[in-house]
Design a protein around this motif. Structure first.
Motif, short mmCIF file in Angstrom:
data_model
loop_
_atom_site.label_atom_id
_atom_site.label_comp_id
_atom_site.label_asym_id
_atom_site.label_seq_id
_atom_site.Cartn_x
_atom_site.Cartn_y
_atom_site.Cartn_z
N MET A 11 81.41 -25.35 54.71
CA MET A 11 81.17 -24.43 55.83
C MET A 11 81.78 -24.85 57.25
N SER A 19 80.83 -18.62 56.70
CA SER A 19 81.23 -18.26 55.16
C SER A 19 81.75 -19.65 54.56
N ASP A 20 81.68 -19.50 53.06
CA ASP A 20 82.20 -20.62 52.61
C ASP A 20 83.60 -20.80 52.25
N GLU A 21 84.19 -21.84 52.76
CA GLU A 21 85.69 -22.18 52.81
C GLU A 21 86.08 -23.02 51.60
N ASN A 25 83.68 -19.23 47.16
CA ASN A 25 83.56 -17.76 47.63
C ASN A 25 81.94 -17.58 47.54
N ASN A 27 78.17 -16.44 48.74
CA ASN A 27 77.91 -15.92 49.84
C ASN A 27 76.78 -16.48 50.55
#
Length: 70
Positions: A11, A19-21, A25, A27
């Protein structure tokens, strides 16, 4: 053999949202937090939750959490 760890979740807050980078993906639920200038601020009642993040068969039992502070 050299084993390289890849983060399950990564993050950063430079985009103005949480968001998760990592490409996985996940949540990310941010509660009682505030984004400002690429940083996420916590007020003592804040939380980051990743409900779908669960150990896999490849995990060796160690959980490593790393933070970088600005």
């Amino acid at each position: 053999m050299c084993l390289v760890c890849k983060p399950d979740v990564k993050m950063t807050f430079d985009q103005g949202f949480v968001s998760d980078e990592s490409g996985n993906n996940y949540n990310v639920e941010a509660e009682n937090t505030q984004l400002f200038k690429g940083a996420l601020y916590f007020n003592g009642k804040s939380a980051l939750r990743l409900p779908a993040l669960r150990p896999s068969d490849m995990d060796e039992g160690a959980l490593v959490i790393m933070f970088k502070f600005k």
